[in-house]
Design an enzyme around this catalytic site. Sequence first.
Site, PDB file in Angstrom:
ATOM      1  N   GLU A 130       0.921  -0.864  -0.239  1.00 56.33           N
ATOM      2  CA  GLU A 130       0.104   0.176  -0.270  1.00 56.33           C
ATOM      3  C   GLU A 130       1.039   1.197  -0.040  1.00 56.33           C
ATOM      4  OE1 GLU A 130      -1.647   0.360   4.200  1.00 56.33           O
ATOM      5  OE2 GLU A 130      -2.105  -1.301   3.796  1.00 56.33           O
ATOM      6  N   LYS A 132       2.430   4.459   0.930  1.00 58.37           N
ATOM      7  CA  LYS A 132       3.447   4.874   2.359  1.00 58.37           C
ATOM      8  C   LYS A 132       2.915   6.632   2.194  1.00 58.37           C
ATOM      9  CE  LYS A 132       6.939   5.239   5.148  1.00 58.37           C
ATOM     10  NZ  LYS A 132       6.861   6.791   6.066  1.00 58.37           N
ATOM     11  N   ASP A 134       2.824  10.030   3.257  1.00 57.34           N
ATOM     12  CA  ASP A 134       3.497  11.705   3.309  1.00 57.34           C
ATOM     13  C   ASP A 134       3.050  12.087   3.938  1.00 57.34           C
ATOM     14  OD1 ASP A 134       5.684  12.628   4.402  1.00 57.34           O
ATOM     15  OD2 ASP A 134       6.298  13.257   2.644  1.00 57.34           O
ATOM     16  N   TYR A 240      -4.612   3.214   8.498  1.00 56.67           N
ATOM     17  CA  TYR A 240      -4.397   1.660   7.284  1.00 56.67           C
ATOM     18  C   TYR A 240      -3.842   0.655   8.355  1.00 56.67           C
ATOM     19  CZ  TYR A 240      -0.469   5.116   8.660  1.00 56.67           C
ATOM     20  OH  TYR A 240       0.501   5.800   9.273  1.00 56.67           O
ATOM     21  N   LYS A 328      11.078   2.387  -0.006  1.00 56.88           N
ATOM     22  CA  LYS A 328      10.986   3.682  -0.197  1.00 56.88           C
ATOM     23  C   LYS A 328      11.423   4.332  -2.083  1.00 56.88           C
ATOM     24  CE  LYS A 328      11.330   6.294   3.559  1.00 56.88           C
ATOM     25  NZ  LYS A 328      12.085   6.966   3.807  1.00 56.88           N
ATOM     26  N   CYS A 422      35.429  33.224  10.985  1.00 58.80           N
ATOM     27  CA  CYS A 422      33.909  33.026  10.383  1.00 58.80           C
ATOM     28  C   CYS A 422      33.645  34.386  10.263  1.00 58.80           C
ATOM     29  CB  CYS A 422      33.816  33.334  12.627  1.00 58.80           C
ATOM     30  SG  CYS A 422      32.095  33.375  12.293  1.00 58.80           S
ATOM     31  N   CYS A 425      32.235  37.082  13.083  1.00 61.11           N
ATOM     32  CA  CYS A 425      32.732  37.329  13.607  1.00 61.11           C
ATOM     33  C   CYS A 425      33.735  38.028  13.819  1.00 61.11           C
ATOM     34  CB  CYS A 425      32.701  36.912  15.422  1.00 61.11           C
ATOM     35  SG  CYS A 425      33.039  35.047  15.401  1.00 61.11           S
ATOM     36  N   CYS A 446      33.622  28.300  14.502  1.00 62.25           N
ATOM     37  CA  CYS A 446      34.159  29.429  14.438  1.00 62.25           C
ATOM     38  C   CYS A 446      34.421  29.472  15.754  1.00 62.25           C
ATOM     39  CB  CYS A 446      33.161  30.419  14.310  1.00 62.25           C
ATOM     40  SG  CYS A 446      33.250  32.010  15.396  1.00 62.25           S
ATOM     41  N   CYS A 452      31.002  35.737  19.991  1.00 61.07           N
ATOM     42  CA  CYS A 452      30.421  35.202  17.825  1.00 61.07           C
ATOM     43  C   CYS A 452      28.623  35.890  18.086  1.00 61.07           C
ATOM     44  CB  CYS A 452      30.702  34.066  17.453  1.00 61.07           C
ATOM     45  SG  CYS A 452      30.071  34.412  16.071  1.00 61.07           S
TER      46      CYS A 452
HETATM   47  S1  IVH Z   1       2.089   1.286   9.265  1.00 52.23           S
HETATM   48  C1  IVH Z   1       3.930  -0.131  13.198  1.00 52.23           C
HETATM   49  N1  IVH Z   1       1.331   1.506   7.227  1.00 52.23           N
HETATM   50  O1  IVH Z   1       4.988   5.609   7.792  1.00 52.23           O
HETATM   51  C2  IVH Z   1       4.053   0.653  12.259  1.00 52.23           C
HETATM   52  N2  IVH Z   1       2.599   3.504   8.098  1.00 52.23           N
HETATM   53  O2  IVH Z   1       7.079   5.162   8.419  1.00 52.23           O
HETATM   54  C3  IVH Z   1       2.050   1.063  11.645  1.00 52.23           C
HETATM   55  N3  IVH Z   1       3.024   5.726   7.015  1.00 52.23           N
HETATM   56  O3  IVH Z   1       4.822   6.320  11.793  1.00 52.23           O
HETATM   57  C4  IVH Z   1       2.816   1.928  10.434  1.00 52.23           C
HETATM   58  N4  IVH Z   1       1.467   5.224   4.784  1.00 52.23           N
HETATM   59  O4  IVH Z   1       3.168   7.311   9.804  1.00 52.23           O
HETATM   60  C5  IVH Z   1       2.145   2.347   7.737  1.00 52.23           C
HETATM   61  N5  IVH Z   1       0.224   2.796   4.625  1.00 52.23           N
HETATM   62  C6  IVH Z   1       1.547   2.989   5.267  1.00 52.23           C
HETATM   63  C7  IVH Z   1       1.726   4.508   5.710  1.00 52.23           C
HETATM   64  C8  IVH Z   1       2.123   4.535   6.827  1.00 52.23           C
HETATM   65  C9  IVH Z   1       2.362   6.133   5.709  1.00 52.23           C
HETATM   66  C10 IVH Z   1       3.383   6.343   8.124  1.00 52.23           C
HETATM   67  C11 IVH Z   1       3.308   5.923   9.189  1.00 52.23           C
HETATM   68  C12 IVH Z   1       4.120   5.667   9.967  1.00 52.23           C
HETATM   69  C13 IVH Z   1       5.781   5.516   9.449  1.00 52.23           C
HETATM   70  C14 IVH Z   1       6.733   5.111   9.419  1.00 52.23           C
END
Ligand code: IVH
Length: 720
Positions: A130, A132, A134, A240, A328, A422, A425, A446, A452
């Site tokens: 799924e 991730k 942001d 999620y 990532k 620096c 200063c 510095c 400073c």
């Molecule tokens: S599961 C036990 N699913 O990523 C961990 N996290 O780097 C449960 N996040 O703190 C997290 N999308 O804020 C999960 N589909 C997703 C996510 C997700 C974003 C974030 C979340 C978490 C952070 C971890």
Amino acid sequence: MAKQNLAQIPVSELDQAVAISEIDRLILAITEADDAYYAKDKPKISDAEYDALRRRLLLIEKAFPKLKRDDSPSDKVGSAPSAKFEKSTHAVAMLSLDNAFSDDDVVDFDKRVRRFLGLDEKDELAFVAEPKIDGLSLNLRYEDGDLKIAATRGDGAVGENVTTNALVIDDIPRALKNAPDVLEVRGEIYMAHEDFAALNKRLEESQMDPFANPRNAAAGSLRQLDAAITAKRPLKFFAYTWGQVSEPLAETHSGALQKLKKLGFKVNSLAKRCASVEDAIKHYRKIEEHRATLEYDIDGVVYKIDRLDYQQRLGFVSRAPRWAIAHKFPAEKATTILDDIEVQVGRTGKLTPVARLRPVTVGGVVVSNATLHNADEIERKDVRKGDTVIVQRAGDVIPQIVEVDKSKRKKGARKFKFPDRCPACDSHAVNEVNPATGVADVDRRCTGGLICPAQAVERLKHFVSRLAFDIEGLGEKQIASFFEQGIIREPADIFTLRGRQEAGEIDLFTYKNKANGDIYLDKDGHPVATNKKSVQNLFDGIEQRRAISLARFINALGIRHVGETNARLFATHYGDVETFRDAAVGAKNTESDAYAEMLTIDGVGALVAQGVIDFFEEDHNRDAVNRLLSEVTPLPAERPSSDSAVAGKTVVFTGKLELMTRDEAKAQAQGMGAKVAGSVSAKTDILVAGPGAGSKLKKANELGVKVLTEQEWVKLAGSA
Ligand code: IVH
């Protein structure tokens, strides 16, 4: 030893002494980055750099397990909750995720999980892949179907209670039908691109600072004291995962997502069950292709083991579950011209080169500055004014220069000469040598200390920052302006403001904040009330901080290498400020008991100790601390207590285990705070012996070590 950049030494070539310093350096950098990201919503380094720091720390800890510090960020998530909201203790900890950066990392994840569960290649192991999101994570606690508490992650154990704000978010149901008696739904709060652009436009029109990206906008909007402001900010929520539940939601993660959807939550439509790791990676590619067309930011794909009984068995390791990993996306890049290189001076005197760029859009954000880190980096990349450079941005604020396009270099472009004085200063700027290792620091600093002005003002900003004195009404902008006008020069001056005002020495009522043209701004940049009232509020804010925890006090001093974590260590070890100061003065002699004692503090190494010693060696620092102590009272620290039955005990497993794999048993023990060793010695507290146990069992009996069967161990573990 020749001057060398610590960060560049491969882990395999580190010796113990250098590894200690490198661990200190990495923990410091990670702690600072965490503070900037979580507490201030203002990241200072890119996600990619942050991940690299964490990865290097993990590698070193793996290579030198004995050097692993108790306060290692490898075991933690997030940062302490802000004081401005009520705290909320999570019933089930909110953890983070481990990262994968390549397909190979993901395949390794699949293998690790199989090994842990004792599955072979032919056994089915399904995942849910799924996006991730942001944003920032939120826990929603429903009792008898009603939303009772909404809390941010905070440091994973304790978050901020933002219930009032959550109630104004459309995607968050206030009441649920047919829900378990207790149900904690977890997910991500985020802001869509379109809404983010509209919000920034509005902020700019009212002369307020815009947010750097949608994540910061979401965090800043959720963490408003005034829910009416949150209500005007269009926040959204994807569910999620979950925390505490009074009955299971389903047997699989995919089933649980369905259930959450049925209950009325938004679940991301790109979440997909994949029968194998190959399919999961295929889905990653598909999401990556769609990324640009999504209406919100994502920074990768999360894979979760679908079967919840497997998840249960896999459990957690320190800060992240074993049953999930975040894959990532690679950082985004663009080409532009480097117009200039400026050198800035930070709180500890560090000179940081900043690249001024011809504005360019990278991943939807206009970038005009990039960090160059230090002289070594400029040298290594051979970056010169006027160069065509490739900049990279990874969902963060400060982008980096990854490379110079040398084919486009203009004739006569000269090498950048890093200043040895620096810029603020004119004191000498030097690369200090680490006392423990003889290795020169990568950063040039510095030597001007408090004379400073750049350092003095940065220290004051640190002094009032959220994890230090956190004075309401006194943020970075106000401090800078007060400093410029000579009203506040050192911390003690903050606490004499009222006295000086009453004595007519200064007149804060006519004081104008030059930076903004406004009188006072609150921490989010909004003008506060009228002048008179804001001065009164400021005085009140200051009064409230005359008594402060010792840990905050020490952190506020801005001692090199002593941030929030180390300040807490010193506070609990020494108990009061005088003992701490005397120890620091006494430890100047590295043969002394005071020095030896300081190094016995778990987590404090030679580098940190040196920072403390250097600080208290300076007359002007000692005087400034004394003046401050005549205004404020640091409260004595409490000593921590440990609660699990096997916490701190050393456990050894031997023989064949029948109820779980060896990895599983080890993890369980560590999860309860025990140490797991490979061999039996006088230090062993418990030997868990399965069938076929041999020499270890014999030795344990000789030494009188407590011996448990696997069943007995499981019982003990279950009761902890
Ligand atoms: S599961 C036990 N699913 O990523 C961990 N996290 O780097 C449960 N996040 O703190 C997290 N999308 O804020 C999960 N589909 C997703 C996510 C997700 C974003 C974030 C979340 C978490 C952070 C971890």
